[in-house]
Design an enzyme around this catalytic site. Structure first.
Site, mmCIF file in Angstrom:
data_model
loop_
_atom_site.group_PDB
_atom_site.id
_atom_site.type_symbol
_atom_site.label_atom_id
_atom_site.label_comp_id
_atom_site.label_asym_id
_atom_site.label_seq_id
_atom_site.Cartn_x
_atom_site.Cartn_y
_atom_site.Cartn_z
ATOM 1 N N GLU A 1 2.372 -8.251 -2.078
ATOM 2 C CA GLU A 1 1.392 -9.134 -1.503
ATOM 3 C C GLU A 1 0.838 -10.375 -1.692
ATOM 4 O OE1 GLU A 1 1.613 -6.034 -2.955
ATOM 5 O OE2 GLU A 1 0.112 -4.385 -2.477
ATOM 6 N N GLY B 1 0.687 -1.321 -0.157
ATOM 7 C CA GLY B 1 0.045 0.070 -0.068
ATOM 8 C C GLY B 1 1.083 1.159 -0.063
ATOM 9 N N GLU C 1 1.800 1.747 -3.347
ATOM 10 C CA GLU C 1 0.415 2.145 -4.186
ATOM 11 C C GLU C 1 0.162 3.714 -3.844
ATOM 12 O OE1 GLU C 1 -1.391 -1.472 -2.589
ATOM 13 O OE2 GLU C 1 -2.053 -1.793 -4.668
HETATM 14 N N1 DAK Z 1 1.880 -3.388 8.752
HETATM 15 C C1 DAK Z 1 1.821 -3.440 10.229
HETATM 16 N N2 DAK Z 1 3.058 -3.334 10.718
HETATM 17 C C2 DAK Z 1 4.373 -3.357 10.215
HETATM 18 C C3 DAK Z 1 4.188 -3.235 8.824
HETATM 19 C C4 DAK Z 1 3.118 -3.429 8.026
HETATM 20 N N3 DAK Z 1 2.846 -3.438 6.720
HETATM 21 N N4 DAK Z 1 5.425 -3.235 8.339
HETATM 22 C C5 DAK Z 1 6.300 -2.822 9.506
HETATM 23 N N5 DAK Z 1 5.455 -3.032 10.634
HETATM 24 C C6 DAK Z 1 5.829 -2.846 11.880
HETATM 25 C C7 DAK Z 1 6.559 -4.177 12.224
HETATM 26 O O1 DAK Z 1 5.559 -5.107 12.844
HETATM 27 C C8 DAK Z 1 7.373 -3.502 13.556
HETATM 28 O O2 DAK Z 1 6.450 -3.624 14.715
HETATM 29 P P1 DAK Z 1 7.043 -4.038 16.290
HETATM 30 O O3 DAK Z 1 7.371 -5.453 16.293
HETATM 31 O O4 DAK Z 1 8.222 -3.245 16.478
HETATM 32 O O5 DAK Z 1 5.927 -3.647 16.921
HETATM 33 C C9 DAK Z 1 7.785 -2.274 13.192
HETATM 34 O O6 DAK Z 1 6.903 -1.677 12.088
HETATM 35 C C10 DAK Z 1 9.273 -2.318 12.541
HETATM 36 O O7 DAK Z 1 9.240 -3.187 11.263
HETATM 37 P P2 DAK Z 1 10.445 -4.389 11.528
HETATM 38 O O8 DAK Z 1 11.037 -4.730 12.882
HETATM 39 O O9 DAK Z 1 10.035 -5.294 10.678
HETATM 40 O O10 DAK Z 1 11.522 -3.528 10.588
HETATM 41 P P3 DAK Z 1 12.570 -4.034 9.796
HETATM 42 O O11 DAK Z 1 13.641 -3.068 9.472
HETATM 43 O O12 DAK Z 1 13.118 -5.438 10.305
HETATM 44 O O13 DAK Z 1 12.063 -4.305 8.397
HETATM 45 C C11 DAK Z 1 10.644 -3.891 6.507
HETATM 46 C C12 DAK Z 1 11.296 -3.454 7.725
HETATM 47 C C13 DAK Z 1 9.896 -2.899 5.995
HETATM 48 C C14 DAK Z 1 11.511 -4.951 5.606
HETATM 49 C C15 DAK Z 1 9.462 -5.077 7.468
HETATM 50 O O14 DAK Z 1 8.890 -4.275 8.449
HETATM 51 C C16 DAK Z 1 8.390 -5.547 6.576
HETATM 52 O O15 DAK Z 1 8.638 -6.536 5.700
HETATM 53 N N6 DAK Z 1 7.235 -5.078 6.557
HETATM 54 C C17 DAK Z 1 6.023 -5.436 5.833
HETATM 55 C C18 DAK Z 1 6.079 -4.917 4.478
HETATM 56 C C19 DAK Z 1 4.972 -5.636 3.659
HETATM 57 O O16 DAK Z 1 4.993 -6.896 3.324
HETATM 58 N N7 DAK Z 1 4.315 -4.711 3.284
HETATM 59 C C20 DAK Z 1 2.969 -5.109 2.684
HETATM 60 C C21 DAK Z 1 1.848 -4.880 3.186
HETATM 61 S S1 DAK Z 1 0.329 -5.794 2.290
HETATM 62 C C22 DAK Z 1 -6.382 -5.074 -0.346
HETATM 63 C C23 DAK Z 1 -6.085 -3.909 0.578
HETATM 64 C C24 DAK Z 1 -4.651 -3.446 0.687
HETATM 65 C C25 DAK Z 1 -3.684 -4.095 0.431
HETATM 66 C C26 DAK Z 1 -3.858 -5.480 -0.249
HETATM 67 C C27 DAK Z 1 -5.300 -5.762 -0.620
HETATM 68 N N8 DAK Z 1 -7.504 -5.460 -0.573
HETATM 69 C C28 DAK Z 1 -8.542 -5.158 0.238
HETATM 70 C C29 DAK Z 1 -7.821 -6.214 -1.631
HETATM 71 C C30 DAK Z 1 -2.393 -4.007 0.811
HETATM 72 C C31 DAK Z 1 -1.528 -4.796 1.143
HETATM 73 C C32 DAK Z 1 -0.384 -4.415 1.571
HETATM 74 O O17 DAK Z 1 0.454 -3.144 1.722
#
Ligand code: DAK
Length: 258
Positions: A131, A108, A111
């Protein structure tokens, strides 16, 4: 507002997504506050918007995974529709929006940047649509806006693999226009925003709408559309002043949008 900070500098509005503990991830409250903020923008006062994330690690690390984890199908669809309504409101603003991408722009977050008119990035920026690795499709517009911006092949690569793209590659594939050292990003974004804000507001608005609507038309219809917006600029104070100043070899008086 808890998660959205705004600051107006002259005609430029800076919007900061401010949820650094979760890398500025978009939960419902962030989206809702962003929508209120965008809907409150007065184009008489704001001529360009810069949107960025707080801190120097993330622009937005995506939609909030913790909040999405237990959603039902119906809730997922509703969340997607709500997110899309926020991003569409941003995209349809009558003034240009610059995304100053200061770190991770995943899911997101990427996006959100795609819904802006111009993307510039810091040298530590990382883009991606991960995603599919979470078992979901992109939900806030990437299947539609990404191929329109960088072409079908590159968009499919990013959307099918979930691969992350660093700033230099993002520049190479046209996902961003410019890359700057992180310490300079906001200064450069503001310089660009101020340059836009100094131009004729009616001309900027016409240009934005002509591009947006024109991309959904064939070339002939798009050229006719452009002629309409071109014509609309004439007999305005700004057009008369801009052209007079050029012919009289002087700087124009500041444009008024009249
Ligand atoms: N959501 C919630 N919390 C998140 C987050 C996220 N997307 N990204 C990071 N955080 C949180 C972590 O859980 C952590 O929280 P605590 O453990 O400290 O409480 C804090 O932020 C710091 O993150 P990290 O400890 O993981 O930090 P690192 O430096 O180790 O890693 C990172 C950074 C960006 C590589 C990692 O945090 C990561 O991989 N984050 C997730 C990235 C990700 O997968 N993003 C895509 C999300 S899915 C839809 C609507 C919307 C969407 C899809 C469909 N429909 C309804 C059809 C959208 C989907 C997405 O965006």
């Amino acid at each position: 507002m808890e998660f959205i900070k705004t600051e107006q500098q002259g005609h430029v509005l800076i919007i900061t997504i401010n949820r650094p503990d979760a890398l500025n991830a978009l939960n419902r409250q962030v989206l809702s506050e962003l929508k209120t903020c965008v809907e409150g923008i007065d184009p008489e006062k704001v001529r360009c918007v810069v949107i960025t994330g707080s801190g120097n690690k993330a622009f937005v690390a995506g939609a909030d995974i913790a909040q999405m984890k237990s959603m039902t199908k119906a809730e997922g669809k509703e969340f997607g529709l709500f997110g899309n309504s926020v991003f569409s409101a941003l995209e349809e603003l009558p003034v240009p929006v610059i995304a100053a991408v200061n770190g991770f722009a995943l899911g997101g977050g990427s996006e959100l940047a795609l819904a802006c008119d111009i993307r510039i990035a810091s040298d530590n920026a990382v883009f991606g649509q991960p995603e599919v690795a979470l078992g979901i499709t992109a939900g806030f517009g990437a299947t539609q806006r990404l191929p329109r911006l960088i072409g079908e092949g590159q968009a499919k690569r990013l959307l099918f693999t979930g691969e992350r793209v660093k700033a230099d590659e993002a520049l190479q594939i046209g996902l961003v226009c410019k890359v700057f050292p992180i310490e300079e990003l906001i200064e450069k974004a503001l310089a660009m925003a101020n340059a836009i804000a100094a131009n004729g507001p009616i001309a900027i608005r016409g240009t934005k709408v002509a591009i947006k609507k024109g991309l959904a038309m064939d070339l002939k219809a798009g050229l006719e559309l452009e002629a309409g917006y071109f014509g609309d600029c004439f007999e305005t104070k700004d057009q008369v002043e801009g052209m007079s100043a050029m012919l009289e070899k002087r700087k124009p008086e500041p444009f008024t949008g009249k």
